[in-house]
Write a protein that holds these residues in place. Structure first.
Motif, PDB file in Angstrom:
ATOM      1  N   ARG A   1      -4.878   6.249  -1.709  1.00  0.00           N
ATOM      2  CA  ARG A   1      -5.662   5.898  -0.512  1.00  0.00           C
ATOM      3  C   ARG A   1      -6.314   4.521  -0.685  1.00  0.00           C
ATOM      4  N   GLU A   2      -6.812   4.263  -1.880  1.00  0.00           N
ATOM      5  CA  GLU A   2      -7.453   2.959  -2.118  1.00  0.00           C
ATOM      6  C   GLU A   2      -6.416   1.834  -2.063  1.00  0.00           C
ATOM      7  N   SER A   3      -5.213   2.111  -2.570  1.00  0.00           N
ATOM      8  CA  SER A   3      -4.177   1.087  -2.530  1.00  0.00           C
ATOM      9  C   SER A   3      -3.792   0.778  -1.077  1.00  0.00           C
ATOM     10  N   LEU A   4      -3.680   1.825  -0.248  1.00  0.00           N
ATOM     11  CA  LEU A   4      -3.345   1.603   1.168  1.00  0.00           C
ATOM     12  C   LEU A   4      -4.483   0.891   1.902  1.00  0.00           C
ATOM     13  N   ARG A   5      -5.709   1.108   1.444  1.00  0.00           N
ATOM     14  CA  ARG A   5      -6.845   0.384   2.042  1.00  0.00           C
ATOM     15  C   ARG A   5      -6.841  -1.078   1.599  1.00  0.00           C
ATOM     16  N   PHE A   6      -6.653  -1.278   0.306  1.00  0.00           N
ATOM     17  CA  PHE A   6      -6.846  -2.592  -0.308  1.00  0.00           C
ATOM     18  C   PHE A   6      -5.695  -3.551   0.020  1.00  0.00           C
ATOM     19  N   HIS A   7      -4.474  -3.014  -0.028  1.00  0.00           N
ATOM     20  CA  HIS A   7      -3.289  -3.846   0.243  1.00  0.00           C
ATOM     21  C   HIS A   7      -2.650  -3.360   1.535  1.00  0.00           C
ATOM     22  N   SER A   8      -2.825  -4.117   2.616  1.00  0.00           N
ATOM     23  CA  SER A   8      -2.285  -3.671   3.910  1.00  0.00           C
ATOM     24  C   SER A   8      -0.785  -3.902   3.985  1.00  0.00           C
ATOM     25  N   VAL A   9      -0.018  -2.820   4.054  1.00  0.00           N
ATOM     26  CA  VAL A   9       1.418  -2.952   4.333  1.00  0.00           C
ATOM     27  C   VAL A   9       1.582  -3.428   5.781  1.00  0.00           C
ATOM     28  N   ILE A  10       0.696  -2.916   6.643  1.00  0.00           N
ATOM     29  CA  ILE A  10       0.703  -3.309   8.058  1.00  0.00           C
ATOM     30  C   ILE A  10      -0.656  -3.966   8.315  1.00  0.00           C
ATOM     31  N   PRO A  11      -0.708  -5.307   8.450  1.00  0.00           N
ATOM     32  CA  PRO A  11      -2.017  -5.966   8.563  1.00  0.00           C
ATOM     33  C   PRO A  11      -2.744  -5.607   9.849  1.00  0.00           C
ATOM     34  N   ASN A  12      -1.977  -5.465  10.933  1.00  0.00           N
ATOM     35  CA  ASN A  12      -2.552  -4.973  12.182  1.00  0.00           C
ATOM     36  C   ASN A  12      -1.488  -4.121  12.865  1.00  0.00           C
ATOM     37  N   GLY A  13      -1.929  -2.984  13.410  1.00  0.00           N
ATOM     38  CA  GLY A  13      -0.947  -2.054  13.988  1.00  0.00           C
ATOM     39  C   GLY A  13      -1.546  -1.279  15.135  1.00  0.00           C
ATOM     40  N   SER A  14      -0.921  -0.127  15.448  1.00  0.00           N
ATOM     41  CA  SER A  14      -1.350   0.678  16.594  1.00  0.00           C
ATOM     42  C   SER A  14      -1.304  -0.147  17.873  1.00  0.00           C
ATOM     43  N   GLY A  15      -0.230  -0.908  18.083  1.00  0.00           N
ATOM     44  CA  GLY A  15      -0.100  -1.725  19.296  1.00  0.00           C
ATOM     45  C   GLY A  15      -0.118  -0.863  20.554  1.00  0.00           C
ATOM     46  N   ARG A  16      -0.908  -1.277  21.515  1.00  0.00           N
ATOM     47  CA  ARG A  16      -0.986  -0.578  22.808  1.00  0.00           C
ATOM     48  C   ARG A  16      -0.921  -1.636  23.904  1.00  0.00           C
TER      49      ARG A  16
ATOM     50  N   PHE B   1       6.454  -5.985   8.045  1.00  0.00           N
ATOM     51  CA  PHE B   1       5.489  -5.449   7.080  1.00  0.00           C
ATOM     52  C   PHE B   1       5.212  -6.458   5.971  1.00  0.00           C
ATOM     53  N   LEU B   2       4.118  -6.211   5.241  1.00  0.00           N
ATOM     54  CA  LEU B   2       3.745  -7.142   4.165  1.00  0.00           C
ATOM     55  C   LEU B   2       4.064  -6.550   2.799  1.00  0.00           C
ATOM     56  N   THR B   3       4.751  -7.335   2.000  1.00  0.00           N
ATOM     57  CA  THR B   3       5.130  -6.898   0.664  1.00  0.00           C
ATOM     58  C   THR B   3       4.667  -7.964  -0.339  1.00  0.00           C
ATOM     59  N   PRO B   4       4.510  -7.630  -1.627  1.00  0.00           N
ATOM     60  CA  PRO B   4       4.143  -8.674  -2.586  1.00  0.00           C
ATOM     61  C   PRO B   4       5.215  -9.760  -2.628  1.00  0.00           C
ATOM     62  N   SER B   5       4.784 -11.016  -2.664  1.00  0.00           N
ATOM     63  CA  SER B   5       5.745 -12.116  -2.674  1.00  0.00           C
ATOM     64  C   SER B   5       6.730 -11.947  -3.835  1.00  0.00           C
ATOM     65  N   ARG B   6       7.938 -12.411  -3.624  1.00  0.00           N
ATOM     66  CA  ARG B   6       9.057 -12.339  -4.588  1.00  0.00           C
ATOM     67  C   ARG B   6       9.400 -10.898  -4.992  1.00  0.00           C
ATOM     68  N   GLY B   7       8.890  -9.931  -4.242  1.00  0.00           N
ATOM     69  CA  GLY B   7       9.217  -8.526  -4.532  1.00  0.00           C
ATOM     70  C   GLY B   7       8.496  -7.996  -5.758  1.00  0.00           C
ATOM     71  N   LEU B   8       7.563  -8.765  -6.302  1.00  0.00           N
ATOM     72  CA  LEU B   8       6.762  -8.432  -7.486  1.00  0.00           C
ATOM     73  C   LEU B   8       7.619  -8.439  -8.765  1.00  0.00           C
ATOM     74  N   ILE B   9       7.535  -9.560  -9.447  1.00  0.00           N
ATOM     75  CA  ILE B   9       8.331  -9.717 -10.672  1.00  0.00           C
ATOM     76  C   ILE B   9       7.612  -9.041 -11.845  1.00  0.00           C
ATOM     77  N   VAL B  10       8.334  -8.129 -12.487  1.00  0.00           N
ATOM     78  CA  VAL B  10       7.735  -7.338 -13.576  1.00  0.00           C
ATOM     79  C   VAL B  10       8.704  -7.279 -14.766  1.00  0.00           C
ATOM     80  N   ARG B  11       8.172  -6.819 -15.891  1.00  0.00           N
ATOM     81  CA  ARG B  11       9.012  -6.483 -17.040  1.00  0.00           C
ATOM     82  C   ARG B  11       8.759  -5.000 -17.310  1.00  0.00           C
ATOM     83  N   ALA B  12       9.823  -4.250 -17.624  1.00  0.00           N
ATOM     84  CA  ALA B  12       9.644  -2.799 -17.808  1.00  0.00           C
ATOM     85  C   ALA B  12       9.984  -2.382 -19.225  1.00  0.00           C
ATOM     86  N   LEU B  13       9.236  -1.424 -19.721  1.00  0.00           N
ATOM     87  CA  LEU B  13       9.506  -0.818 -21.031  1.00  0.00           C
ATOM     88  C   LEU B  13       9.414   0.685 -20.881  1.00  0.00           C
ATOM     89  N   ASP B  14      10.210   1.426 -21.648  1.00  0.00           N
ATOM     90  CA  ASP B  14      10.049   2.889 -21.621  1.00  0.00           C
ATOM     91  C   ASP B  14       8.752   3.254 -22.290  1.00  0.00           C
TER      92      ASP B  14
END
Ligand code: HEM
Length: 463
Positions: free
Chosen positions: A301-316, A418-431
């Motif tokens: 819930r905090e992530s959806l609050r903090f990072h808006s996937v949809i900056p403005n919505g509910s168009g009427r 919709f809004l996504t992290p720029s460059r698709g979010l570059i990460v390195r992964a480890l098991d």
């Protein structure tokens, strides 16, 4: 007469600034013009409201004044059909929602959980381990697998693979096409013309869905793995005993493909960013017992609050001129809720610029204060399934994988609408070395269900 405040710059400059940096521009406009203002993004204008009180006013305004379906039909009618929940208004919409809502009930999601875990496991196994890569395409793959699982889990594997292929084309070529915004460019000049391609992709998707309906009726599927949404829609009846027609079922299926995975994939990518850049949050998630998981739900819930996937919505759309927040809204204006701004309201979210999941454990926010899924009679139908999916995927991710965010500057960037992290979010992964007692959720993996999951590896941008 109290005219809405609007920036002095010309309409094309407003459009450009909104497209370049929607959050920065909305924040600036709110600061300079107040909590309600109008931008000339469409004619005669788009009204932005930025507080929970104003959002409530929008959500409670009657349908003789503000309508939602009509606001979207010009853009989406040609790809989703005109009888989808998203595009209906009035009585037809209320009737359809009553029929659709029960199809998203918890038991269905619970039943699908093992297959969702299997899809997640498979994609997490495929994350590159040697070099940095963009995370979003993998999250997109998981989200597509999950929506496909929800819609078609009982379709036999071979048929399902073909259906998925067509739906993937529909989702990537038709739903996200910029041409949807430009009706005058929508000219079918044959199969290789831009609009002609979209017309054919949509037609292929409809034909494939109609064929699936036909096949299921001819040879009803009996399965030990439970129902899927297509089966539920085929069986659903309205209060007056009538069922959905085949074209109506097709419209709803296309709507769920369109609405049900782009948003979720971006929410997953933002949540990964939020979690893996905060070691304390990650540690707390990993330490939480796997039964109820209030902290996990709070993080989502905090992530959806903090990072808006949809900056403005509910168009009427305003059916007539009316007053909103003491200002005159002209007839035909579009009204939209600035989700990002509502989520930064300091009286509600004190320390709003801090990522602090605990606030959701301390306070129950009203449906006008926390609005990532919109509100009123049009609140997102998929909200329960999206929250369920986010919880399930994040549980798997943090249990299995160490992610290092290697990208220095992460900005919100448009992907479609919709809004996504720029460059698709570059990460390195480890098991991650996993302790057995931390694997309770992942262990509900069911190989029988896993065998029906098909799909191509994601087209990812490794760097
Ligand atoms: C994180 C994921 C998601 C987000 C942030 C999201 C957000 C939204 C928003 C803002 C609306 C408009 C509400 C309004 O007009 O006030 C909406 C509508 C809708 N969403 Fe979602 N959504 C998500 C996932 C899903 C999923 C998974 C599905 C289906 C499987 C779905 C199906 C729909 C439908 C059918 C509507 C139209 C409801 C109506 O007009 O009555 N969404 N969603």
């Amino acid at each position: 007469m109290t005219a809405l405040p609007t920036p002095s710059e010309p309409a094309f400059v407003q459009r450009l600034r909104y497209l370049r940096d929607p959050i920065g521009y909305m924040t600036k406009c709110q600061h300079e013009l107040g909590n309600i203002y109008m931008l000339r993004l469409v004619e005669p204008g788009m009204v932005f409201v930025s507080t929970p009180e104003l959002a409530k006013e929008v959500y409670l305004t009657d349908e003789a004044t503000l309508v939602a379906g009509e606001a979207k039909i010009a853009v989406f009618g040609k790809v989703l059909g005109d009888s989808s929940t998203l595009l209906l208004d009035g009585l037809a919409h209320r009737k359809r929602r009553r029929l659709m809502l029960p199809q998203f009930r918890g038991e269905l999601m619970q039943g699908l959980a093992p297959a969702m875990v299997a899809a997640c496991e498979r994609t997490l196994r495929a994350l590159p381990r040697t070099k940095p890569f963009a995370l979003h395409p993998y999250m997109h793959q998981i989200a597509f697998d999950v929506i496909s699982q929800s819609l078609f889990s009982v379709t036999p594997p071979g048929r399902r693979a073909a259906l998925e292929q067509v739906m993937r084309e529909f989702a990537t070529r038709a739903v996200t096409s910029k041409l949807l915004m430009f009706p005058h460019l929508q000219i079918d000049l044959g199969p290789i013309s831009p609009w002609g391609r979209i017309v054919r992709v949509v037609a292929a998707a409809r034909t494939a869905l109609l064929a699936e309906l036909e096949q299921r009726r001819r040879a009803p599927i009996t399965t030990a793995t439970g129902q899927d949404i297509l089966a539920l829609l085929m069986a659903a009846t309205n209060e007056d005993g009538t069922s959905l027609t085949d074209p109506e079922i097709v419209d709803e299926m296309l709507t769920m493909v369109a609405a049900g995975h782009e948003t979720t994939s971006m929410a997953l990518t933002w949540a990964s960013y939020a979690i893996y850049t905060r070691p304390a949050v990650l540690a707390k998630l990993r330490a939480e017992p796997t039964e109820e998981r209030p902290y996990l739900q709070a993080v989502i819930r905090e992530s959806l609050r903090f990072h808006s996937v949809i900056p403005n919505g509910s168009g009427r759309v305003a059916k007539r001129a009316f007053q909103l927040g003491g200002f005159d809204v002209p007839a035909r204006a579009m009204v939209t809720v600035a989700f990002h701004a509502v989520h930064r309201t300091l009286e509600v979210f004190k320390d709003a610029e801090t990522f602090r999941p605990e606030r959701f454990l301390e306070t129950k926010f009203s449906p006008y204060e926390w609005v990532p899924f919109g509100g009123g009679t049009r609140r997102c139908l998929g909200m329960p399934s999206a929250l369920f999916e986010l919880g399930l995927v994040i549980t798997e991710l943090v249990a299995r994988i160490e992610l290092e965010i290697v990208q220095r500057e992460v900005r919100p960037t448009w992907r479609g609408r919709f809004l996504t992290p720029s460059r698709g979010l570059i990460v390195r992964a480890l098991d991650r070395k996993v302790e057995p007692e931390q694997r309770a959720v992942a262990d509900i993996h069911d190989p029988q269900v896993a065998t029906v999951i098909q799909g191509d590896p994601p087209r990812h941008a490794e760097t």
